[in-house]
Write a protein that holds these residues in place. Sequence first.
Motif, PDB file in Angstrom:
ATOM      1  N   ILE A  43      57.598  41.515 102.621  1.00  0.00           N
ATOM      2  CA  ILE A  43      58.088  40.575 103.381  1.00  0.00           C
ATOM      3  C   ILE A  43      59.297  39.938 103.504  1.00  0.00           C
ATOM      4  N   SER A  47      62.952  39.496 105.766  1.00  0.00           N
ATOM      5  CA  SER A  47      63.707  38.635 105.995  1.00  0.00           C
ATOM      6  C   SER A  47      65.297  38.597 105.712  1.00  0.00           C
ATOM      7  N   VAL A  49      66.729  41.558 105.836  1.00  0.00           N
ATOM      8  CA  VAL A  49      67.198  42.431 106.742  1.00  0.00           C
ATOM      9  C   VAL A  49      67.691  41.593 108.146  1.00  0.00           C
ATOM     10  N   PHE A  53      71.346  41.226 109.670  1.00  0.00           N
ATOM     11  CA  PHE A  53      71.446  41.579 111.215  1.00  0.00           C
ATOM     12  C   PHE A  53      72.159  40.345 111.701  1.00  0.00           C
ATOM     13  N   LEU A 101      59.109  45.172 121.206  1.00  0.00           N
ATOM     14  CA  LEU A 101      58.884  46.424 120.558  1.00  0.00           C
ATOM     15  C   LEU A 101      58.309  46.149 118.866  1.00  0.00           C
ATOM     16  N   ASP A 103      56.382  45.495 115.776  1.00  0.00           N
ATOM     17  CA  ASP A 103      55.136  45.628 115.288  1.00  0.00           C
ATOM     18  C   ASP A 103      54.843  45.405 114.207  1.00  0.00           C
ATOM     19  N   GLY A 105      54.840  42.804 111.792  1.00  0.00           N
ATOM     20  CA  GLY A 105      53.915  41.386 111.930  1.00  0.00           C
ATOM     21  C   GLY A 105      52.608  41.674 112.709  1.00  0.00           C
ATOM     22  N   ILE A 177      47.963  33.322 119.384  1.00  0.00           N
ATOM     23  CA  ILE A 177      49.413  33.678 119.430  1.00  0.00           C
ATOM     24  C   ILE A 177      50.059  33.582 118.222  1.00  0.00           C
ATOM     25  N   ALA A 180      57.437  35.297 114.940  1.00  0.00           N
ATOM     26  CA  ALA A 180      58.422  34.140 114.204  1.00  0.00           C
ATOM     27  C   ALA A 180      58.909  33.291 115.067  1.00  0.00           C
ATOM     28  N   ALA A 196      49.103  31.251 114.605  1.00  0.00           N
ATOM     29  CA  ALA A 196      49.081  31.273 113.212  1.00  0.00           C
ATOM     30  C   ALA A 196      50.568  31.674 112.898  1.00  0.00           C
ATOM     31  N   ALA A 202      46.094  33.650 110.308  1.00  0.00           N
ATOM     32  CA  ALA A 202      45.560  34.349 111.488  1.00  0.00           C
ATOM     33  C   ALA A 202      44.074  34.801 111.443  1.00  0.00           C
TER      34      ALA A 202
HETATM   35 CO1  B1M Z   1      64.535  42.831 115.937  1.00  0.00          CO
HETATM   36  N1  B1M Z   1      64.922  40.774 116.156  1.00  0.00           N
HETATM   37  N2  B1M Z   1      65.485  43.045 117.528  1.00  0.00           N
HETATM   38  N3  B1M Z   1      64.103  44.640 115.549  1.00  0.00           N
HETATM   39  N4  B1M Z   1      64.155  42.127 114.292  1.00  0.00           N
HETATM   40  C1  B1M Z   1      64.514  39.928 115.175  1.00  0.00           C
HETATM   41  C2  B1M Z   1      63.094  39.533 115.613  1.00  0.00           C
HETATM   42  C3  B1M Z   1      65.711  38.759 115.095  1.00  0.00           C
HETATM   43  C4  B1M Z   1      65.112  37.371 114.559  1.00  0.00           C
HETATM   44  C5  B1M Z   1      66.848  39.391 114.167  1.00  0.00           C
HETATM   45  C6  B1M Z   1      67.857  38.413 114.129  1.00  0.00           C
HETATM   46  O1  B1M Z   1      68.642  38.247 114.888  1.00  0.00           O
HETATM   47  N5  B1M Z   1      67.802  37.667 112.899  1.00  0.00           N
HETATM   48  C7  B1M Z   1      66.258  39.023 116.848  1.00  0.00           C
HETATM   49  C8  B1M Z   1      65.707  37.909 117.429  1.00  0.00           C
HETATM   50  C9  B1M Z   1      66.510  36.705 118.043  1.00  0.00           C
HETATM   51  C10 B1M Z   1      65.760  35.945 119.056  1.00  0.00           C
HETATM   52  O2  B1M Z   1      65.042  36.394 119.974  1.00  0.00           O
HETATM   53  N6  B1M Z   1      66.102  34.896 118.990  1.00  0.00           N
HETATM   54  C11 B1M Z   1      65.920  40.475 116.988  1.00  0.00           C
HETATM   55  C12 B1M Z   1      66.647  41.122 117.993  1.00  0.00           C
HETATM   56  C13 B1M Z   1      67.719  40.200 118.604  1.00  0.00           C
HETATM   57  C14 B1M Z   1      66.453  42.298 118.301  1.00  0.00           C
HETATM   58  C15 B1M Z   1      67.056  43.109 119.473  1.00  0.00           C
HETATM   59  C16 B1M Z   1      67.167  42.453 120.955  1.00  0.00           C
HETATM   60  C17 B1M Z   1      68.389  43.713 118.906  1.00  0.00           C
HETATM   61  C18 B1M Z   1      69.025  44.614 119.849  1.00  0.00           C
HETATM   62  O3  B1M Z   1      68.581  45.660 120.628  1.00  0.00           O
HETATM   63  N7  B1M Z   1      70.352  44.053 120.097  1.00  0.00           N
HETATM   64  C19 B1M Z   1      65.959  44.452 119.628  1.00  0.00           C
HETATM   65  C20 B1M Z   1      64.643  44.188 120.686  1.00  0.00           C
HETATM   66  C21 B1M Z   1      64.052  45.278 121.036  1.00  0.00           C
HETATM   67  C22 B1M Z   1      62.700  44.846 121.767  1.00  0.00           C
HETATM   68  O4  B1M Z   1      61.803  44.583 121.106  1.00  0.00           O
HETATM   69  N8  B1M Z   1      62.789  45.166 122.858  1.00  0.00           N
HETATM   70  C23 B1M Z   1      65.479  44.396 118.195  1.00  0.00           C
HETATM   71  C24 B1M Z   1      64.901  45.608 117.654  1.00  0.00           C
HETATM   72  C25 B1M Z   1      64.255  45.611 116.384  1.00  0.00           C
HETATM   73  C26 B1M Z   1      63.815  46.801 115.860  1.00  0.00           C
HETATM   74  C27 B1M Z   1      63.125  47.891 117.031  1.00  0.00           C
HETATM   75  C28 B1M Z   1      64.890  47.725 115.461  1.00  0.00           C
HETATM   76  C29 B1M Z   1      63.019  46.285 114.503  1.00  0.00           C
HETATM   77  C30 B1M Z   1      61.662  46.262 114.880  1.00  0.00           C
HETATM   78  C31 B1M Z   1      60.986  47.612 114.292  1.00  0.00           C
HETATM   79  C32 B1M Z   1      59.386  47.336 114.318  1.00  0.00           C
HETATM   80  O5  B1M Z   1      58.731  46.550 114.426  1.00  0.00           O
HETATM   81  N9  B1M Z   1      58.556  48.580 114.579  1.00  0.00           N
HETATM   82  C33 B1M Z   1      63.498  44.887 114.282  1.00  0.00           C
HETATM   83  C34 B1M Z   1      63.194  44.348 113.151  1.00  0.00           C
HETATM   84  C35 B1M Z   1      62.729  44.922 112.041  1.00  0.00           C
HETATM   85  C36 B1M Z   1      63.733  42.787 113.198  1.00  0.00           C
HETATM   86  C37 B1M Z   1      63.409  41.736 111.886  1.00  0.00           C
HETATM   87  C38 B1M Z   1      64.721  42.148 110.937  1.00  0.00           C
HETATM   88  C39 B1M Z   1      62.183  41.876 111.115  1.00  0.00           C
HETATM   89  C40 B1M Z   1      61.099  41.796 111.942  1.00  0.00           C
HETATM   90  C41 B1M Z   1      59.848  41.867 111.080  1.00  0.00           C
HETATM   91  O6  B1M Z   1      59.231  42.891 110.950  1.00  0.00           O
HETATM   92  N10 B1M Z   1      59.437  40.933 110.158  1.00  0.00           N
HETATM   93  C42 B1M Z   1      63.510  40.555 112.704  1.00  0.00           C
HETATM   94  C43 B1M Z   1      64.195  39.355 111.861  1.00  0.00           C
HETATM   95  C44 B1M Z   1      63.291  38.596 111.432  1.00  0.00           C
HETATM   96  O7  B1M Z   1      62.087  38.462 111.857  1.00  0.00           O
HETATM   97  N11 B1M Z   1      63.654  37.766 110.317  1.00  0.00           N
HETATM   98  C45 B1M Z   1      64.210  40.900 114.169  1.00  0.00           C
HETATM   99  C46 B1M Z   1      58.577  41.039 109.036  1.00  0.00           C
HETATM  100  C47 B1M Z   1      57.030  40.685 109.567  1.00  0.00           C
HETATM  101  C48 B1M Z   1      56.121  40.712 108.671  1.00  0.00           C
HETATM  102  O8  B1M Z   1      57.396  39.183 110.046  1.00  0.00           O
HETATM  103  O9  B1M Z   1      57.054  40.131 112.480  1.00  0.00           O
HETATM  104  O10 B1M Z   1      57.369  37.383 111.699  1.00  0.00           O
HETATM  105  P1  B1M Z   1      56.760  38.732 111.769  1.00  0.00           P
HETATM  106  O11 B1M Z   1      55.322  38.564 111.636  1.00  0.00           O
HETATM  107  C49 B1M Z   1      54.677  37.596 110.911  1.00  0.00           C
HETATM  108  C50 B1M Z   1      54.258  36.501 111.554  1.00  0.00           C
HETATM  109  O12 B1M Z   1      55.481  36.032 112.665  1.00  0.00           O
HETATM  110  C51 B1M Z   1      53.107  36.338 112.001  1.00  0.00           C
HETATM  111  O13 B1M Z   1      52.360  37.024 111.015  1.00  0.00           O
HETATM  112  C52 B1M Z   1      53.260  38.156 110.511  1.00  0.00           C
HETATM  113  C53 B1M Z   1      52.772  38.382 109.227  1.00  0.00           C
HETATM  114  O14 B1M Z   1      52.869  37.312 108.266  1.00  0.00           O
HETATM  115  N12 B1M Z   1      52.783  36.949 113.306  1.00  0.00           N
HETATM  116  C54 B1M Z   1      51.574  36.633 114.031  1.00  0.00           C
HETATM  117  C55 B1M Z   1      53.334  38.120 114.111  1.00  0.00           C
HETATM  118  N13 B1M Z   1      52.447  38.246 115.152  1.00  0.00           N
HETATM  119  C56 B1M Z   1      51.424  37.626 114.865  1.00  0.00           C
HETATM  120  C57 B1M Z   1      50.182  37.277 115.748  1.00  0.00           C
HETATM  121  C58 B1M Z   1      49.368  36.702 115.609  1.00  0.00           C
HETATM  122  C59 B1M Z   1      49.517  35.745 114.542  1.00  0.00           C
HETATM  123  C60 B1M Z   1      50.638  35.783 113.285  1.00  0.00           C
HETATM  124  O15 B1M Z   1      48.326  36.450 116.423  1.00  0.00           O
HETATM  125  C61 B1M Z   1      47.884  37.350 117.419  1.00  0.00           C
END
Ligand code: B1M
Length: 212
Positions: A43, A47, A49, A53, A101, A103, A105, A177, A180, A196, A202
Motif C-alpha cells: 500500500i 502512495s 507512486v 505522479f 477505472l 480498482d 482499493g 462508499i 481516497a 470506510a 470497510a
Molecule cells: Co490514477 N489518479 N488516474 N491511475 N491513480 C489517482 C487517484 C490520483 C490521486 C493521482 C494523483 O494525482 N496523485 C489522481 C486523482 C486526482 C483527483 O481526482 N483529485 C489520479 C488521476 C488524475 C488519474 C487519471 C485522470 C490520470 C490521467 O489519465 N491523466 C486517470 C483516470 C482514469 C479513470 O479512472 N478514468 C488515472 C489512471 C490511473 C491508472 C489506470 C494508470 C492506475 C489505476 C490502475 C488500477 O487501479 N487498476 C492509477 C493509479 C494506480 C493511481 C494511484 C497512483 C494509486 C491508486 C491506488 O491503487 N492506491 C492514485 C494515487 C493515490 O491514490 N495516492 C491515483 C492504492 C489503494 C490500495 O488505495 O484505492 O485509495 P485506494 O483504496 C483504499 C481506500 O481508499 C479504501 O480502501 C482501500 C484499501 O485500503 N477504499 C474503499 C477504496 N474503495 C473503497 C470502497 C469502500 C470502502 C473503502 O466501500 C465500498
Amino acid sequence: MEQYLELISRAVVEGDQDSTVVNVQAALDANVDAINILQKGLIPAMSEVGKLFEGGEYFVPEMLIAARAMKSGLELIKPLLVSADIKPRGKIALGTVKGDLHDIGKNLVGIMLEGAGFAIYDLGTDISPQQFIDVIKKQEVDLIGLSALLTTTMPMMETTIQAISEAGLRSRVKIMIGGAPITKDYADKIGADGFAPDASQATKLAIDLIGQ
Ligand code: B1M
C-alpha cells in the motif's frame, strides 16, 4: 522484516512485476505476516507512486505498470487474507463507479470482506447505476459498495444512489462508499449508509450494517 518490505515497495514503485513476486514470496518464506506485506509494503508503494505522479515524475504508463506489479503481489497474499470454509454472512456487490477505472482499493476491500465471510459479487470498474440496479434485482444482495478514486467521479456515487432509490430498491440494500477522496461528510450528504477509509474498516462497517 523491514528489508523485505523495503524491497517489495521499491519493486512496486519501479513497476517491476517479477521482482515484486520474488520479494513477496521471499517475505512469506521468511514468515513475514501477509497483513504487514500489504500494509507496510504494497500500500505505501502505491502512495509513493501517487506522489511521483503529482510531482510530474511519473505519467499514466508508470502508474499502470506499478498497479500491475501491485496486483501480482496482492494475488500471492490473497489466499492468506481470505480464510476458507466460512458460511456467507451476507451478499455484497462491489464496483467502481461509472467513469472510474481504479480498482486496486476496491479489490482489496473485496478480499477483506471475503475473508470476513461475505459472498462477494465484484462488478469491476466503470459500473453504471443500471448495472448496480441489475445486481440488486438478480442477486438480491444485502449491501452495495461503491468505490471512487477521482474527484470527478465522486458525483457518480450520488447519481447511483438516486437511481437505486428511483428504482424503488433503496430500502432493500445498505450502501457503503469509499475511495481516497471520500469522506464521512460526503457519505452523509449523498445519503449513503456509511463510509470506510480503508479495507479493514470497510469490513467492520459491513458487519455493522448487515453482518450477524
Ligand atoms: Co490514477 N489518479 N488516474 N491511475 N491513480 C489517482 C487517484 C490520483 C490521486 C493521482 C494523483 O494525482 N496523485 C489522481 C486523482 C486526482 C483527483 O481526482 N483529485 C489520479 C488521476 C488524475 C488519474 C487519471 C485522470 C490520470 C490521467 O489519465 N491523466 C486517470 C483516470 C482514469 C479513470 O479512472 N478514468 C488515472 C489512471 C490511473 C491508472 C489506470 C494508470 C492506475 C489505476 C490502475 C488500477 O487501479 N487498476 C492509477 C493509479 C494506480 C493511481 C494511484 C497512483 C494509486 C491508486 C491506488 O491503487 N492506491 C492514485 C494515487 C493515490 O491514490 N495516492 C491515483 C492504492 C489503494 C490500495 O488505495 O484505492 O485509495 P485506494 O483504496 C483504499 C481506500 O481508499 C479504501 O480502501 C482501500 C484499501 O485500503 N477504499 C474503499 C477504496 N474503495 C473503497 C470502497 C469502500 C470502502 C473503502 O466501500 C465500498
